[in-house]
Design a protein around this motif. Structure first.
Motif: not given
Length: 431
Positions: A406-428
């Motif tokens: 459960v913890a590993a799944a949570g960490v992976i999801i958080m990492f992917r969300r942070l990566k998506q936010r970072s990519a969105t900011r860069l594109s903006e």
């Protein structure tokens, strides 16, 4: 031949049907390898099926219909199998029986010699017979109602399966009105815990889950009185959903909340003992019962059990408050996560406790809980260890596997969300 999502789902459904059929044949040997291996295969197939629902999968209606039919098929052999000799359903039968005979289940002790004549062959082996009942009044009255129709373990299991079917129907209505894909009903109907703990062992938690889902649906339609009443009834089945109270703030009227409180109070009237609200063996449960509780076990070294139970409730409350402040929108994850947070710190985390969460798992944010419903499967090994004379304790490696997944799944999801936010900011920024 191209493997479309529909074909992959058909293949996974066949795997689940075969695996759960084998599992049902070993149901009397719960926790043994012959039970655990096919159940683990079904759980992996279930998680692979969930993958097909992301992102915005287009699943034809016929796949959903066939999927529900297959789910009904693999429930049937478990329904027909007798539960374990000391499963909780035998306590339900006893509680319903003694109520109809004029006794208070919060006072009478099943093992008392004076009550020996009240037992039937199905109630003589009930577990913890030295204690009165711990279940809230709503659950007790449900037991009485079912046993009044037919007094048997099978009747109780059949009633729980009917509640399971009702959840499917309510879920389909919620998905239709919220314009979500109907295929998400399979995320509920295919979960292997349902066949084990509803059709197989028979647990009253499914009744509470149904009432809570109806309350959720009523909130979505702004049927505030219905939402408040069904929430109160869900709490009267088991206390877990009480942590969701903040989600009802300003969504139901004060008069609706008061009516709900009055109705719940009235449920306890038949059980009053010299004017006092009975709690049965609830105190003993808090002090003595332990299972699959790594957080509670760690904190109990420095704090009293009552304080830690209060902490678990508080954590659920705070999670619900955070969910409420985060968004005005009503969604399944706002109901699932506060209960999951409270369970994480509870003194007992049996697999059937997760039944409360299943109707609300249909978003990416609840994937860790979906994984929990599968990673908790190895705890059944304790049932097998008990037959070998081993203590009623979940081995550390099993809890590490369960909660680590459960913890590993949570960490992976958080990492992917942070990566998506970072990519969105860069594109903006035009980078």
């Amino acid at each position: 031949m191209k493997l479309t999502p529909s074909r992959r789902l058909y293949a996974l459904a066949i795997v689940m049907l075969a695996a759960l059929t084998f599992c049902s044949r070993a149901f009397s040997s719960r926790g043994a390898p012959s039970f655990l291996i096919p159940l683990a295969v079904a759980s992996v197939a279930y998680l692979l099926a969930i993958r097909e629902f992301f992102p915005r999968a287009k699943i034809p209606p016929r796949v959903v219909v066939i999927g529900l039919v297959l789910a009904a098929l693999w429930h049937l052999p478990f329904l027909l199998m007798p539960p374990g000799a000391d499963d909780d359903v035998h306590r339900y039968l006893w509680d319903g029986r003694v109520q109809r005979l004029g006794y208070n289940p919060y006072i009478v002790v099943p093992s008392a010699p004076a009550l020996n004549a009240l037992h039937t062959d199905e109630t003589r082996t009930l577990n913890n017979s030295y204690l009165p009942s711990p279940y809230p009044a709503g659950a007790e009255l449900f037991f009485r109602a079912v046993t009044a129709i037919h007094e048997s373990v099978f009747a109780l299991k059949a009633a729980f399966v009917v509640c399971n079917l009702a959840i499917v129907l309510v879920l389909l209505d919620i998905l239709r009105t919220s314009r979500q894909g109907a295929h998400w009903v399979l995320a509920y109907a295919w979960n292997p815990l349902l066949v084990i703990e509803v059709a197989g062992s028979g647990h009253v938690d499914i009744v509470g889950a149904l009432l809570l889902l109806v309350s959720f649906a009523a909130l979505g339609r702004r049927w505030r009185t219905v939402a408040a009443l069904t929430f109160g009834l869900a709490v009267a089945v088991k206390f877990l959903p009480i942590v969701l109270l903040p989600l009802y703030w300003r969504r139901v009227r004060v008069r609706d909340a008061a009516l709900s409180a009055v109705v719940v109070g009235l449920l306890y009237v038949p059980f009053l003992n010299h004017g006092r609200i009975p709690v049965g063996s609830l105190g003993t449960y808090v002090h003595s019962f332990r299972f699959n509780d790594p957080v509670f076990e760690t904190l109990e070294r420095v704090a009293a059990p009552e304080l830690l139970v209060g902490l678990a409730v508080l954590l659920g409350f705070l999670s619900a408050m955070w969910m409420r402040s985060k968004s005005e929108a009503l969604s399944g994850d706002t109901f699932a996560w506060p209960m999951a947070a409270s369970l994480l710190c509870a003194p007992v985390v049996y697999p059937w406790y997760l039944l409360w969460l299943l109707p609300f798992l249909r978003s990416a944010s609840t994937v860790p809980i979906m994984i929990w419903t599968a990673s908790i499967i190895p705890t059944y090994y304790v049932w097998h260890l008990r037959t070998l004379g081993r203590p009623w304790i979940v081995p550390g490696w099993i809890m590490l596997l369960e909660y680590g997944s459960v913890a590993a799944a949570g960490v992976i999801i958080m990492f992917r969300r942070l990566k998506q936010r970072s990519a969105t900011r860069l594109s903006e920024q035009g980078v």
